[in-house]
Design a protein around this motif. Structure first.
Motif, PDB file in Angstrom:
ATOM      1  N   ALA A  57      40.304 -58.984  24.409  1.00 24.24           N
ATOM      2  CA  ALA A  57      40.339 -57.420  23.999  1.00 24.24           C
ATOM      3  C   ALA A  57      41.535 -57.020  24.570  1.00 24.24           C
ATOM      4  CB  ALA A  57      39.011 -56.823  24.590  1.00 24.24           C
ATOM      5  N   THR A  58      42.151 -56.126  23.445  1.00 26.73           N
ATOM      6  CA  THR A  58      43.304 -55.651  23.734  1.00 26.73           C
ATOM      7  C   THR A  58      43.534 -54.296  23.064  1.00 26.73           C
ATOM      8  OG1 THR A  58      45.780 -55.885  23.514  1.00 26.73           O
ATOM      9  CG2 THR A  58      44.334 -56.806  21.821  1.00 26.73           C
ATOM     10  N   VAL A  84      39.860 -62.837  19.144  1.00 36.32           N
ATOM     11  CA  VAL A  84      40.482 -61.846  19.532  1.00 36.32           C
ATOM     12  C   VAL A  84      40.191 -60.407  18.824  1.00 36.32           C
ATOM     13  CG1 VAL A  84      42.935 -60.612  19.507  1.00 36.32           C
ATOM     14  CG2 VAL A  84      42.875 -62.967  19.938  1.00 36.32           C
ATOM     15  N   ILE A  85      39.676 -59.385  19.690  1.00 36.53           N
ATOM     16  CA  ILE A  85      39.611 -58.126  19.054  1.00 36.53           C
ATOM     17  C   ILE A  85      40.589 -57.182  19.551  1.00 36.53           C
ATOM     18  CG2 ILE A  85      37.332 -58.595  18.634  1.00 36.53           C
ATOM     19  CD1 ILE A  85      36.697 -56.486  21.085  1.00 36.53           C
ATOM     20  N   THR A  86      40.770 -56.183  18.699  1.00 31.17           N
ATOM     21  CA  THR A  86      41.909 -54.988  19.136  1.00 31.17           C
ATOM     22  C   THR A  86      41.322 -53.610  19.143  1.00 31.17           C
ATOM     23  OG1 THR A  86      42.769 -54.658  16.946  1.00 31.17           O
ATOM     24  CG2 THR A  86      43.467 -56.516  17.972  1.00 31.17           C
ATOM     25  N   PHE A 209      34.422 -52.754  24.371  1.00 27.53           N
ATOM     26  CA  PHE A 209      33.876 -53.417  25.274  1.00 27.53           C
ATOM     27  C   PHE A 209      32.529 -53.707  24.428  1.00 27.53           C
ATOM     28  CE2 PHE A 209      36.135 -51.528  28.487  1.00 27.53           C
ATOM     29  CZ  PHE A 209      36.981 -52.479  29.246  1.00 27.53           C
ATOM     30  N   ASP A 210      31.866 -52.830  24.033  1.00 26.25           N
ATOM     31  CA  ASP A 210      30.681 -52.911  23.096  1.00 26.25           C
ATOM     32  C   ASP A 210      31.075 -54.103  21.892  1.00 26.25           C
ATOM     33  OD1 ASP A 210      29.380 -51.399  24.750  1.00 26.25           O
ATOM     34  OD2 ASP A 210      29.710 -49.622  23.345  1.00 26.25           O
ATOM     35  N   LEU A 211      32.201 -53.692  21.160  1.00 24.78           N
ATOM     36  CA  LEU A 211      32.479 -54.835  20.088  1.00 24.78           C
ATOM     37  C   LEU A 211      32.739 -56.051  20.579  1.00 24.78           C
ATOM     38  CD1 LEU A 211      33.052 -54.797  16.969  1.00 24.78           C
ATOM     39  CD2 LEU A 211      35.560 -54.236  17.774  1.00 24.78           C
ATOM     40  N   ALA A 212      33.200 -55.848  21.742  1.00 23.27           N
ATOM     41  CA  ALA A 212      33.619 -57.749  22.225  1.00 23.27           C
ATOM     42  C   ALA A 212      32.232 -58.344  22.780  1.00 23.27           C
ATOM     43  CB  ALA A 212      34.570 -57.587  23.572  1.00 23.27           C
ATOM     44  N   GLY A 217      27.801 -62.097  21.926  1.00 21.74           N
ATOM     45  CA  GLY A 217      26.199 -62.223  21.701  1.00 21.74           C
ATOM     46  C   GLY A 217      25.464 -62.159  23.135  1.00 21.74           C
ATOM     47  N   SER A 218      26.353 -61.782  24.158  1.00 15.75           N
ATOM     48  CA  SER A 218      25.689 -61.578  25.474  1.00 15.75           C
ATOM     49  C   SER A 218      25.199 -60.256  26.021  1.00 15.75           C
ATOM     50  CB  SER A 218      26.782 -62.076  26.330  1.00 15.75           C
ATOM     51  OG  SER A 218      28.117 -61.315  26.389  1.00 15.75           O
TER      52      SER A 218
END
Length: 353
Positions: A57-58, A84-86, A209-212, A217-218
């Motif tokens: 996450a960046t 990867v999520i941005t 953080f929520d998107l990650a 799925g944790s």
């Protein structure tokens, strides 16, 4: 992850065994520019082989996720088990929940901003495409080619009532040539011309953080965050209710960690990502017997045998726990950089200049 594939915690199991997913920062944790941080690629490879999913996450909104992925693969990270999520994607997800599909959104920043909006079902509009047709929102992210004209248009559109989303408020960002103005500096520039305040989705806010975590799925108590910046990675993890591992492989140093106030304190500390594969104890759970003596110079005294090696992280944790306990008890802990650099050198933590 299912119970069958999870890594189960045990008495001497690695720190990551208590978690089912990892949210990991990039710059200073996995790589420094074009160079991999020691132990990073090997550690992530081990995690994904053990079916521990990893989301990188960046806050960097300029590059599309696949470009970041290309960088990681070029460093030797095998595909599979990670994504990867941005902050651009977090901004697009935020607006997609509030606007109708196809809504026009003014996109400022690198190609990652417009791509994220398109993938979320929205219509990105660049400054040259602004016309009499209104835009319903603005997403402002970093881009090397952002112009005065683009920034002036942000203020004008926001004053007209459009929703303003900033991908992040990082005032600076590292470059091979030193620090440079970040997206937060450009947002602040726009704020000199408008009374509006942007909605921020990047670290240390919870949205990224929520998107990650949704991708992992944790559950929160089964998710670990790893980062090298106290005011973004660690503050954000704490605000999101997630445990965190702070690593000293980036720009923040041991003195910064020792002097951290409670909202910026991580759950665990380690020299680098390799600490995920070693037994870990939360710093604040360190027994009093493990604390070190605070010397007259206001820094913890290392044991005579302390030095680089297998016990590195245990001594590092004792140093940090001692400093925090002293500060919380009202004792004076030195803020001088020199003594803390000496400790780093003894423990083999000093970054090459």
């Amino acid at each position: 992850m299912s119970d069958e594939t999870a890594v189960l915690p045990g008495r001497a199991d690695p720190l990551i065994a208590s978690y089912r997913g990892l949210i990991c920062d990039l710059d200073g944790v996995v790589y420094r520019g074009a160079t991999a941080v020691p132990h990073a690629v090997e550690t992530v490879t081990r995690l994904t082989a053990d079916r521990v999913p990893v989301v990188f996450a960046t806050n960097n909104a300029s590059r599309p996720p696949e470009h970041v992925g290309d960088h990681l693969r070029a460093l030797g990270l095998a595909p599979g088990g990670w994504s990867v999520i941005t902050s651009s994607q977090a901004a697009a997800a935020h607006l997609a929940q509030r606007l109708t599909r196809g809504a026009r959104v003014y996109a400022v920043g690198g190609p990652g901003v417009a791509q994220a909006l398109t993938e979320a079902g929205l219509t990105p509009v660049r400054v040259a495409e602004l016309d009499d047709a209104p835009v319903e929102a603005v997403v402002q992210g970093l881009g090397a080619d952002v112009t005065w004209t683009e920034l002036a248009a942000v203020g004008r559109i926001v004053d007209g009532g459009a929703c303003w989303v900033a991908t992040n408020l990082d005032r600076t960002l590292p470059t091979p040539y030193g620090r440079a103005p970040g997206n937060g500096a450009l947002v602040a520039l726009v704020q000199t011309a408008t009374n509006a305040e942007p909605h921020v989705v990047g670290k240390p806010q919870a949205a990224l953080f929520d998107l990650a975590r949704s991708r992992l799925g944790s559950e929160p108590d089964a998710t670990l965050v790893c980062g090298d910046l106290l005011h973004t990675d660690i503050a954000g993890a704490n605000a999101a209710g997630l445990d965190s591992l702070f690593v000293l492989s980036g720009s923040s140093r041991l003195r910064d960690l020792a002097m951290a106030e409670r909202p910026l304190r991580p759950t665990y500390v380690a020299a680098d990502l390799g600490g995920l594969l070693e037994p870990g104890l939360p710093v604040l759970a360190s027994p009093a017997a493990d604390l070190l003596e605070l010397g007259p110079d206001g820094v913890p005294r290392l044991p005579p045998t302390a030095g680089p090696g297998a016990e590195n992280n245990a001594v590092l944790q004792a140093v940090v726990a001692t400093a925090w306990a002293a500060r919380d008890a009202g004792r004076t802990v030195s803020g001088d950089v020199g003594p803390w650099k000496d400790i780093e050198r003894r423990l083999g933590l000093a970054r090459p200049s």
